[in-house]
Design a protein around this motif. Structure first.
Motif, PDB file in Angstrom:
ATOM      1  N   ARG A 257      57.088 -27.486  66.627  1.00 50.55           N
ATOM      2  CA  ARG A 257      57.146 -28.208  65.357  1.00 50.55           C
ATOM      3  C   ARG A 257      58.288 -29.215  65.339  1.00 50.55           C
ATOM      4  O   ARG A 257      59.383 -28.944  65.818  1.00 50.55           O
ATOM      5  CB  ARG A 257      57.343 -27.224  64.199  1.00 50.55           C
ATOM      6  CG  ARG A 257      56.207 -26.242  64.009  1.00 50.55           C
ATOM      7  CD  ARG A 257      56.466 -25.343  62.815  1.00 50.55           C
ATOM      8  NE  ARG A 257      55.478 -24.274  62.749  1.00 50.55           N
ATOM      9  CZ  ARG A 257      55.467 -23.324  61.827  1.00 50.55           C
ATOM     10  NH1 ARG A 257      56.413 -23.304  60.898  1.00 50.55           N
ATOM     11  NH2 ARG A 257      54.547 -22.387  61.838  1.00 50.55           N
ATOM     12  N   LYS A 259      60.910 -31.463  62.856  1.00 56.81           N
ATOM     13  CA  LYS A 259      61.692 -31.008  61.703  1.00 56.81           C
ATOM     14  C   LYS A 259      60.932 -31.159  60.383  1.00 56.81           C
ATOM     15  O   LYS A 259      61.126 -30.371  59.457  1.00 56.81           O
ATOM     16  CB  LYS A 259      63.006 -31.787  61.634  1.00 56.81           C
ATOM     17  CG  LYS A 259      63.967 -31.450  62.776  1.00 56.81           C
ATOM     18  CD  LYS A 259      65.270 -32.221  62.637  1.00 56.81           C
ATOM     19  CE  LYS A 259      66.228 -31.858  63.770  1.00 56.81           C
ATOM     20  NZ  LYS A 259      67.514 -32.608  63.673  1.00 56.81           N
ATOM     21  N   ASP A 260      60.086 -32.167  60.268  1.00 56.87           N
ATOM     22  CA  ASP A 260      59.393 -32.419  59.003  1.00 56.87           C
ATOM     23  C   ASP A 260      58.017 -31.761  58.941  1.00 56.87           C
ATOM     24  O   ASP A 260      57.243 -32.015  58.015  1.00 56.87           O
ATOM     25  CB  ASP A 260      59.240 -33.929  58.784  1.00 56.87           C
ATOM     26  CG  ASP A 260      58.425 -34.586  59.898  1.00 56.87           C
ATOM     27  OD1 ASP A 260      58.329 -33.985  60.992  1.00 56.87           O
ATOM     28  OD2 ASP A 260      57.896 -35.688  59.674  1.00 56.87           O
ATOM     29  N   GLU A 261      57.687 -30.890  59.914  1.00 59.09           N
ATOM     30  CA  GLU A 261      56.360 -30.284  59.988  1.00 59.09           C
ATOM     31  C   GLU A 261      56.377 -28.834  59.531  1.00 59.09           C
ATOM     32  O   GLU A 261      57.322 -28.104  59.812  1.00 59.09           O
ATOM     33  CB  GLU A 261      55.812 -30.349  61.418  1.00 59.09           C
ATOM     34  CG  GLU A 261      55.365 -31.719  61.868  1.00 59.09           C
ATOM     35  CD  GLU A 261      54.737 -31.684  63.252  1.00 59.09           C
ATOM     36  OE1 GLU A 261      53.736 -32.389  63.468  1.00 59.09           O
ATOM     37  OE2 GLU A 261      55.248 -30.946  64.113  1.00 59.09           O
ATOM     38  N   THR A 262      55.329 -28.450  58.831  1.00 56.58           N
ATOM     39  CA  THR A 262      55.140 -27.037  58.490  1.00 56.58           C
ATOM     40  C   THR A 262      54.214 -26.350  59.485  1.00 56.58           C
ATOM     41  O   THR A 262      54.173 -25.122  59.556  1.00 56.58           O
ATOM     42  CB  THR A 262      54.540 -26.910  57.074  1.00 56.58           C
ATOM     43  OG1 THR A 262      53.304 -27.636  57.015  1.00 56.58           O
ATOM     44  CG2 THR A 262      55.512 -27.471  56.032  1.00 56.58           C
ATOM     45  N   SER A 263      53.459 -27.141  60.258  1.00 57.93           N
ATOM     46  CA  SER A 263      52.590 -26.592  61.301  1.00 57.93           C
ATOM     47  C   SER A 263      52.404 -27.637  62.386  1.00 57.93           C
ATOM     48  O   SER A 263      52.512 -28.847  62.130  1.00 57.93           O
ATOM     49  CB  SER A 263      51.228 -26.178  60.722  1.00 57.93           C
ATOM     50  OG  SER A 263      50.564 -27.294  60.160  1.00 57.93           O
ATOM     51  N   ARG A 268      47.206 -26.405  63.551  1.00 55.47           N
ATOM     52  CA  ARG A 268      46.208 -26.945  62.611  1.00 55.47           C
ATOM     53  C   ARG A 268      44.816 -26.953  63.234  1.00 55.47           C
ATOM     54  O   ARG A 268      43.823 -26.609  62.582  1.00 55.47           O
ATOM     55  CB  ARG A 268      46.608 -28.353  62.171  1.00 55.47           C
ATOM     56  CG  ARG A 268      47.867 -28.400  61.314  1.00 55.47           C
ATOM     57  CD  ARG A 268      48.047 -29.764  60.663  1.00 55.47           C
ATOM     58  NE  ARG A 268      48.312 -30.819  61.637  1.00 55.47           N
ATOM     59  CZ  ARG A 268      49.508 -31.167  62.065  1.00 55.47           C
ATOM     60  NH1 ARG A 268      50.582 -30.508  61.627  1.00 55.47           N
ATOM     61  NH2 ARG A 268      49.667 -32.158  62.919  1.00 55.47           N
ATOM     62  N   ASN A 434      61.294 -16.124  56.080  1.00 52.72           N
ATOM     63  CA  ASN A 434      60.580 -17.053  56.922  1.00 52.72           C
ATOM     64  C   ASN A 434      60.554 -16.627  58.388  1.00 52.72           C
ATOM     65  O   ASN A 434      60.395 -17.427  59.290  1.00 52.72           O
ATOM     66  CB  ASN A 434      61.199 -18.465  56.822  1.00 52.72           C
ATOM     67  CG  ASN A 434      62.630 -18.487  57.334  1.00 52.72           C
ATOM     68  OD1 ASN A 434      63.222 -17.429  57.545  1.00 52.72           O
ATOM     69  ND2 ASN A 434      63.177 -19.679  57.510  1.00 52.72           N
ATOM     70  N   GLU A 437      57.750 -17.772  60.731  1.00 55.66           N
ATOM     71  CA  GLU A 437      57.491 -19.188  60.952  1.00 55.66           C
ATOM     72  C   GLU A 437      57.971 -19.620  62.326  1.00 55.66           C
ATOM     73  O   GLU A 437      58.852 -19.019  62.888  1.00 55.66           O
ATOM     74  CB  GLU A 437      58.175 -20.022  59.866  1.00 55.66           C
ATOM     75  CG  GLU A 437      57.575 -19.754  58.476  1.00 55.66           C
ATOM     76  CD  GLU A 437      58.226 -20.621  57.398  1.00 55.66           C
ATOM     77  OE1 GLU A 437      59.113 -21.420  57.750  1.00 55.66           O
ATOM     78  OE2 GLU A 437      57.835 -20.499  56.254  1.00 55.66           O
TER      79      GLU A 437
END
Length: 437
Positions: A257, A259-263, A268, A434, A437
């Motif tokens: 990932r 830094k600005d990604e959640t997945s 996905r 978290n 994650e």
């Protein structure tokens, strides 16, 4: 003063929480898909042995496509070369995840499942070769009994309503992932037709573009879907089995990932395609691959002809001996101490369960035996061998299910209802929210 000997890490012990979460999510979809796969296989067998079997054959052999670009295929070939590409794409993603963040990320953790899986491929192939050579048969099907079908195996566990601990399920999943890699390499190397270098060059160029799009963080399905389909078609016309294109794209997809990604793109894509693979692609392949005529004479030929007998022995005996012996020897030489709550009988039961070789075994059987009558006997052998392995594994697992239930309940207890099993807080202290994650 001599240093104290380093304590050996427990084998099949408690999984790290992030790994346990990932495994649980993956196996949930595979289990549901496995039940659909099981239903599709039953429908195919019943349909092929009714007065309407000619309708089944007409649908299976119906051709459609675009002949101008070399894609005029039967329904059976569309499911094998087309839909199974989705299955292998997901397998490629799972394989990369294992190498990046899973059990295969370090040599220490990878050694045991890799050795076990390799032995679980080599021994069935050797047993098949020995069987057919002693009976004067053909070596063409040596790769058929090498593959484990994780979805079918999990469907058996679901039907049994077992409480297999997460570590045992994860080990089975890792074995299947390495198996898939072996099957991919075998298909790519040994089951290629006349090569079209221009088409293969185009497929390679497509994969390079795919990689560059990933490298430069380009998003949008409108880039990847047309490119993926084009690469698949070029791979098919190049003479290499088209499913290899799916694996290659799965391995290219990014699994780390930003830094600005959640997945990640791989997460996905897997989230989107895993249900399609498990619930649609693989069951449809099974529907048009597992429909074989069953009679007393045909069943007798499975145990009297060397090739199908080699497949049955490879799946039932070869897989069991290979995986169990490989696991035992690898654990002995890698200083891996077996989880004291389990016994080697549990590893043996898992090795027997791994003898269920359905989807990939049927695919390799079709590639190895182009003659329809020979392929029918091999398919029947795969079905019988998988059924025997499932029955034996069911007896062994049910015998130990009381122990599994206790371990399962312990590792899933959450008395404070914070979403994190209490066993992780007892062994490692408070776990951040978290942590998965």
């Amino acid at each position: 003063m001599a240093a104290a000997p380093r304590e050996r890490s427990p084998f099949l012990g408690l999984l790290p929480l992030p790994e346990r979460t990932a495994v649980t999510q993956a196996l949930r979809t595979e289990t549901v898909g496995g039940l659909v796969l099981l239903a599709a296989a039953v429908v195919a067998l019943v349909w092929a042995n009714t007065p309407w079997s000619d309708v089944y054959e007409q649908i299976r052999d119906f051709h459609f496509g675009v002949p101008a670009i070399g894609l005029d295929l039967s329904v059976q070939h569309w499911t094998a070369d087309g839909l199974l590409t989705i299955f292998f794409l997901v397998a490629g993603i799972e394989l990369k995840r294992e190498f990046v963040v899973g059990e295969l990320r370090t040599p220490a953790t990878a050694a045991l499942p890799v050795v076990a899986a390799l032995c679980g491929m080599v021994v069935p192939a050797a047993l098949y070769a020995a069987t057919v050579m002693s009976g004067g048969g053909s070596l063409e099907g040596w790769a058929v009994p090498m593959a484990t079908d994780i979805a079918f195996a999990l469907a058996v566990l679901a039907v049994l309503s077992t409480h297999l601990p997460a570590a045992l399920r994860a080990f089975l999943l890792t074995l299947a992932v390495v198996d898939d890699l072996g099957a991919i390499l075998i298909i790519a190397i040994f089951f290629t037709s006349d090569l079209n270098l221009m088409a293969l060059g185009g497929a390679l160029a497509g994969l390079v573009v795919f990689y560059l799009l990933q490298r430069h963080r380009v998003r949008g399905w409108w880039w990847y879907v047309p490119l993926g389909i084009t690469t698949w078609a070029l791979m098919y016309n190049g003479g290499v089995h088209a499913t290899v294109a799916g694996v290659a794209m799965g391995l290219i997809l990014r699994t780390t990932r930003d830094k600005d990604e959640t997945s990640t793109p791989a997460e996905r894509t897997s989230h989107l395609l895993h249900p399609v693979s498990a619930g649609v692609a693989v069951p449809l392949f099974a529907l048009f691959a597992a429909g074989v005529g069953v009679s007393a004479a045909s069943l007798g030929e499975v145990f009297t002809q060397p090739e199908p007998l080699g497949v049955v022995l490879g799946l039932v005996v070869g897989k069991t001996l290979g995986i169990f012996a490989g696991t035992y020897l690898a654990a002995r030489y890698t200083r891996a101490r077996l989880n004291p709550d389990l016994a080697w009988a549990d590893v043996f039961a898992l090795a027997v369960l791994a003898g269920i070789g359905f989807t990939v075994a049927l695919l390799i059987g079709e590639l190895a035996f182009p003659d329809p009558s020979a392929a029918e006997h091999i398919k029947a052998a795969v079905l019988i061998g998988s059924l025997i392995a499932a029955g034996l594994a069911a007896l062994l697992i049910k015998r130990r299910n009381g122990i599994y239930r206790r371990l399962y309940e312990e590792e899933n207890r959450d008395d404070d209802h914070d979403g994190i099993p209490d066993i992780y807080q007892r062994t490692t202290g408070p776990v951040p929210a978290n942590a998965d994650e």
